[in-house]
Design a protein around this motif. Sequence first.
Motif, PDB file in Angstrom:
ATOM      1  N   PHE A   1       0.818  -1.217   0.000  1.00 41.80           N
ATOM      2  CA  PHE A   1       0.000   0.000   0.000  1.00 41.80           C
ATOM      3  C   PHE A   1       0.850   1.265   0.000  1.00 41.80           C
ATOM      4  O   PHE A   1       0.384   2.334   0.396  1.00 41.80           O
ATOM      5  CB  PHE A   1      -0.979   0.023   1.183  1.00 41.80           C
ATOM      6  CG  PHE A   1      -1.987  -1.089   1.173  1.00 41.80           C
ATOM      7  CD1 PHE A   1      -3.125  -1.017   0.381  1.00 41.80           C
ATOM      8  CD2 PHE A   1      -1.799  -2.219   1.956  1.00 41.80           C
ATOM      9  CE1 PHE A   1      -4.057  -2.049   0.362  1.00 41.80           C
ATOM     10  CE2 PHE A   1      -2.729  -3.262   1.942  1.00 41.80           C
ATOM     11  CZ  PHE A   1      -3.859  -3.175   1.147  1.00 41.80           C
ATOM     12  N   GLY A   2       2.092   1.169  -0.462  1.00 41.15           N
ATOM     13  CA  GLY A   2       2.941   2.354  -0.581  1.00 41.15           C
ATOM     14  C   GLY A   2       3.105   3.078   0.737  1.00 41.15           C
ATOM     15  O   GLY A   2       3.546   2.507   1.734  1.00 41.15           O
ATOM     16  N   LYS A   3       2.713   4.344   0.755  1.00 43.52           N
ATOM     17  CA  LYS A   3       2.772   5.152   1.980  1.00 43.52           C
ATOM     18  C   LYS A   3       1.532   4.988   2.843  1.00 43.52           C
ATOM     19  O   LYS A   3       1.336   5.714   3.822  1.00 43.52           O
ATOM     20  CB  LYS A   3       2.967   6.630   1.623  1.00 43.52           C
ATOM     21  CG  LYS A   3       4.338   6.945   1.031  1.00 43.52           C
ATOM     22  CD  LYS A   3       4.504   8.434   0.783  1.00 43.52           C
ATOM     23  CE  LYS A   3       5.887   8.764   0.250  1.00 43.52           C
ATOM     24  NZ  LYS A   3       6.965   8.507   1.246  1.00 43.52           N
ATOM     25  N   GLN A   4       0.666   4.052   2.472  1.00 38.81           N
ATOM     26  CA  GLN A   4      -0.580   3.754   3.204  1.00 38.81           C
ATOM     27  C   GLN A   4      -1.515   4.960   3.287  1.00 38.81           C
ATOM     28  O   GLN A   4      -2.213   5.161   4.292  1.00 38.81           O
ATOM     29  CB  GLN A   4      -0.296   3.221   4.613  1.00 38.81           C
ATOM     30  CG  GLN A   4       0.382   1.861   4.628  1.00 38.81           C
ATOM     31  CD  GLN A   4       1.877   1.955   4.702  1.00 38.81           C
ATOM     32  OE1 GLN A   4       2.430   2.779   5.415  1.00 38.81           O
ATOM     33  NE2 GLN A   4       2.571   1.103   3.964  1.00 38.81           N
ATOM     34  N   VAL A   5      -1.512   5.788   2.241  1.00 39.79           N
ATOM     35  CA  VAL A   5      -2.376   6.977   2.200  1.00 39.79           C
ATOM     36  C   VAL A   5      -3.162   6.963   0.898  1.00 39.79           C
ATOM     37  O   VAL A   5      -2.578   7.006  -0.194  1.00 39.79           O
ATOM     38  CB  VAL A   5      -1.555   8.282   2.298  1.00 39.79           C
ATOM     39  CG1 VAL A   5      -2.467   9.499   2.132  1.00 39.79           C
ATOM     40  CG2 VAL A   5      -0.814   8.353   3.631  1.00 39.79           C
ATOM     41  N   LEU A   6      -4.488   6.905   1.009  1.00 32.54           N
ATOM     42  CA  LEU A   6      -5.364   7.047  -0.148  1.00 32.54           C
ATOM     43  C   LEU A   6      -5.630   8.534  -0.350  1.00 32.54           C
ATOM     44  O   LEU A   6      -6.113   9.215   0.554  1.00 32.54           O
ATOM     45  CB  LEU A   6      -6.679   6.296   0.093  1.00 32.54           C
ATOM     46  CG  LEU A   6      -7.752   6.384  -0.997  1.00 32.54           C
ATOM     47  CD1 LEU A   6      -7.241   5.791  -2.316  1.00 32.54           C
ATOM     48  CD2 LEU A   6      -9.023   5.673  -0.550  1.00 32.54           C
ATOM     49  N   LEU A   7      -5.277   9.036  -1.515  1.00 35.97           N
ATOM     50  CA  LEU A   7      -5.400  10.471  -1.781  1.00 35.97           C
ATOM     51  C   LEU A   7      -6.860  10.817  -2.076  1.00 35.97           C
ATOM     52  O   LEU A   7      -7.281  11.041  -3.213  1.00 35.97           O
ATOM     53  CB  LEU A   7      -4.479  10.871  -2.929  1.00 35.97           C
ATOM     54  CG  LEU A   7      -2.981  10.693  -2.621  1.00 35.97           C
ATOM     55  CD1 LEU A   7      -2.124  10.991  -3.840  1.00 35.97           C
ATOM     56  CD2 LEU A   7      -2.572  11.572  -1.436  1.00 35.97           C
ATOM     57  N   GLU A   8      -7.633  10.795  -1.006  1.00 40.27           N
ATOM     58  CA  GLU A   8      -9.049  11.164  -0.972  1.00 40.27           C
ATOM     59  C   GLU A   8      -9.838  10.390  -2.022  1.00 40.27           C
ATOM     60  O   GLU A   8      -9.715   9.175  -2.104  1.00 40.27           O
ATOM     61  CB  GLU A   8      -9.174  12.677  -1.079  1.00 40.27           C
ATOM     62  CG  GLU A   8      -8.479  13.361   0.108  1.00 40.27           C
ATOM     63  CD  GLU A   8      -8.608  14.858   0.131  1.00 40.27           C
ATOM     64  OE1 GLU A   8      -9.192  15.443  -0.800  1.00 40.27           O
ATOM     65  OE2 GLU A   8      -8.109  15.464   1.101  1.00 40.27           O
ATOM     66  N   ASP A   9     -10.631  11.063  -2.848  1.00 39.71           N
ATOM     67  CA  ASP A   9     -11.519  10.330  -3.755  1.00 39.71           C
ATOM     68  C   ASP A   9     -10.914  10.132  -5.142  1.00 39.71           C
ATOM     69  O   ASP A   9     -11.622   9.861  -6.109  1.00 39.71           O
ATOM     70  CB  ASP A   9     -12.865  11.035  -3.890  1.00 39.71           C
ATOM     71  CG  ASP A   9     -12.725  12.469  -4.406  1.00 39.71           C
ATOM     72  OD1 ASP A   9     -11.586  12.951  -4.538  1.00 39.71           O
ATOM     73  OD2 ASP A   9     -13.765  13.099  -4.670  1.00 39.71           O
ATOM     74  N   SER A  10      -9.597  10.232  -5.253  1.00 43.16           N
ATOM     75  CA  SER A  10      -8.945  10.069  -6.551  1.00 43.16           C
ATOM     76  C   SER A  10      -8.795   8.609  -6.953  1.00 43.16           C
ATOM     77  O   SER A  10      -8.569   8.302  -8.125  1.00 43.16           O
ATOM     78  CB  SER A  10      -7.545  10.705  -6.519  1.00 43.16           C
ATOM     79  OG  SER A  10      -6.683   9.979  -5.641  1.00 43.16           O
ATOM     80  N   GLY A  11      -8.880   7.689  -5.992  1.00 39.97           N
ATOM     81  CA  GLY A  11      -8.616   6.281  -6.260  1.00 39.97           C
ATOM     82  C   GLY A  11      -7.143   5.935  -6.259  1.00 39.97           C
ATOM     83  O   GLY A  11      -6.771   4.784  -6.478  1.00 39.97           O
ATOM     84  N   ILE A  12      -6.278   6.928  -6.001  1.00 39.57           N
ATOM     85  CA  ILE A  12      -4.830   6.740  -6.062  1.00 39.57           C
ATOM     86  C   ILE A  12      -4.249   6.646  -4.660  1.00 39.57           C
ATOM     87  O   ILE A  12      -4.531   7.489  -3.803  1.00 39.57           O
ATOM     88  CB  ILE A  12      -4.182   7.891  -6.843  1.00 39.57           C
ATOM     89  CG1 ILE A  12      -4.545   7.759  -8.334  1.00 39.57           C
ATOM     90  CG2 ILE A  12      -2.665   7.905  -6.665  1.00 39.57           C
ATOM     91  CD1 ILE A  12      -4.056   8.900  -9.190  1.00 39.57           C
ATOM     92  N   ILE A  13      -3.428   5.625  -4.434  1.00 42.04           N
ATOM     93  CA  ILE A  13      -2.708   5.442  -3.179  1.00 42.04           C
ATOM     94  C   ILE A  13      -1.277   5.919  -3.385  1.00 42.04           C
ATOM     95  O   ILE A  13      -0.625   5.560  -4.371  1.00 42.04           O
ATOM     96  CB  ILE A  13      -2.718   3.962  -2.746  1.00 42.04           C
ATOM     97  CG1 ILE A  13      -4.158   3.476  -2.533  1.00 42.04           C
ATOM     98  CG2 ILE A  13      -1.902   3.756  -1.474  1.00 42.04           C
ATOM     99  CD1 ILE A  13      -4.279   1.987  -2.313  1.00 42.04           C
ATOM    100  N   ALA A  14      -0.790   6.766  -2.485  1.00 38.93           N
ATOM    101  CA  ALA A  14       0.567   7.301  -2.608  1.00 38.93           C
ATOM    102  C   ALA A  14       1.585   6.175  -2.473  1.00 38.93           C
ATOM    103  O   ALA A  14       1.483   5.327  -1.582  1.00 38.93           O
ATOM    104  CB  ALA A  14       0.808   8.373  -1.553  1.00 38.93           C
ATOM    105  N   ALA A  15       2.592   6.182  -3.348  1.00 37.78           N
ATOM    106  CA  ALA A  15       3.596   5.110  -3.394  1.00 37.78           C
ATOM    107  C   ALA A  15       4.880   5.511  -2.688  1.00 37.78           C
ATOM    108  O   ALA A  15       5.142   6.693  -2.454  1.00 37.78           O
ATOM    109  CB  ALA A  15       3.905   4.743  -4.838  1.00 37.78           C
TER     110      ALA A  15
END
Length: 452
Positions: free
Chosen positions: A336-350
Amino acid sequence: MKRIRSTRTTVIPSDKSSKALIPTQRKLRGGIVALCLITLTACGSVQEPGERQAVEGFAGLVAADEPQAAVVGRDVLSDNGSAADAAVAMGFAMGATMPSRANPGGGGVCVSYLGSERDAVSVTFLPQASGGATPAPAMSRGLALLHALHGATNWEELLVPVENLARRGVPVSRAFARDINEAAEQIPEESQLGRLLRREDGSLLREGDKLVQPGLAGLLGNLRRQGVGYSAGNTLATLLEDAANRAQLDLSAEAVRSVRPLREVPQEIEVDNDKLFLPAGPFEDRPLRQRLVRALNEGEANATAYRGRDVPSAGLVVADRFGSAVACEFSMGALFGKQVLLEDSGIIAAEPVQGEALDSLTTAVIGNQNIPRSRLALAAGGGDSAGAAAHVISGVLERDEPLDAALSGLPGEARRSLINAIYCPTGATGSGSGSCRVARDAHSDGLSFLVR
């Protein structure tokens, strides 16, 4: 004597969408038909790849670390898609079925051999950053470049079923459930990602539970309608910068707009009358090439000699009936990368994937530069993936081991790698398909198919 060719690098402009590149794809498809007529290879009814129709007989082979992604690839091949089409659809599918390792916020590397052109390409789209910054999302643009170069099916048609997976939800596979449990302690329960991975009662999702990702469905819908240019546009870039700022991550809109996947001539090793193609770019200085040369020349892979940084990844391999093959590994740099879902973008920070982390991502394809045939495709991830690849490739080519036997008994740190592999001694075409084998590592919870 094995010969290794030098590499050169070009990039795809960020404002080029897949739609703009469709005429080139049609030209390639026409070349495939002409080649079938001239060489009288086993092309069945001389169908062009990408023309939507059910395939009768051999359609190809596919394997992946996540089973539902493998099913997506099987369906693309069954509908007369190319190996690159299947790989693109499977990569995006993993964003819906295994976002711990293959979310659009991350990236990866693919090696693709196009049988009609008897040529190969290395496509690198790793999540990379410096100075503690968060890597900009690279996966969408990397897969779009692969599709533009070697794809045949329309971009929109590939994304529709994957978008539906994210919107309607998919059952959590055993492979993904293991990742959820392993990473649970690092993901705050009340964060957006934490809520996404939990049931209504607050417990973690389990195997068989449904995972619904409306944000990812929205992203895929925009990519489907607007092409890959959406991933570099101001709307998404600004959204991601604002979401990253609120999460106290360093990710700028300019970094999002500036991502460039690399199109490169692969590294090559001569193997009999074929070529073994390996990733180029940042992989050139890693140990895989040297170790493969030793393994093929001396029969010794020396798989315990090097230990890199182990990063989780998800791999796939696919070969089609037109003599083409693709091998890819995807990664978020950590579960899960940095374990942060960038709100409603569907993108998880790597997290970044660079330096020694590259040794956890190994892809290789064997193709021929005289006739349209692929013989091998391999993707290894985790542990000593370079040693694992060298052991398997030298096993089937030098020691004449069956593919299953070559995948077993990996030495040293190579035992920690997950491997997907295809091997067709006489080529992955209709006439040679009887000798084809597709396999995955015994520790994998993925799936493999010989598609008929």
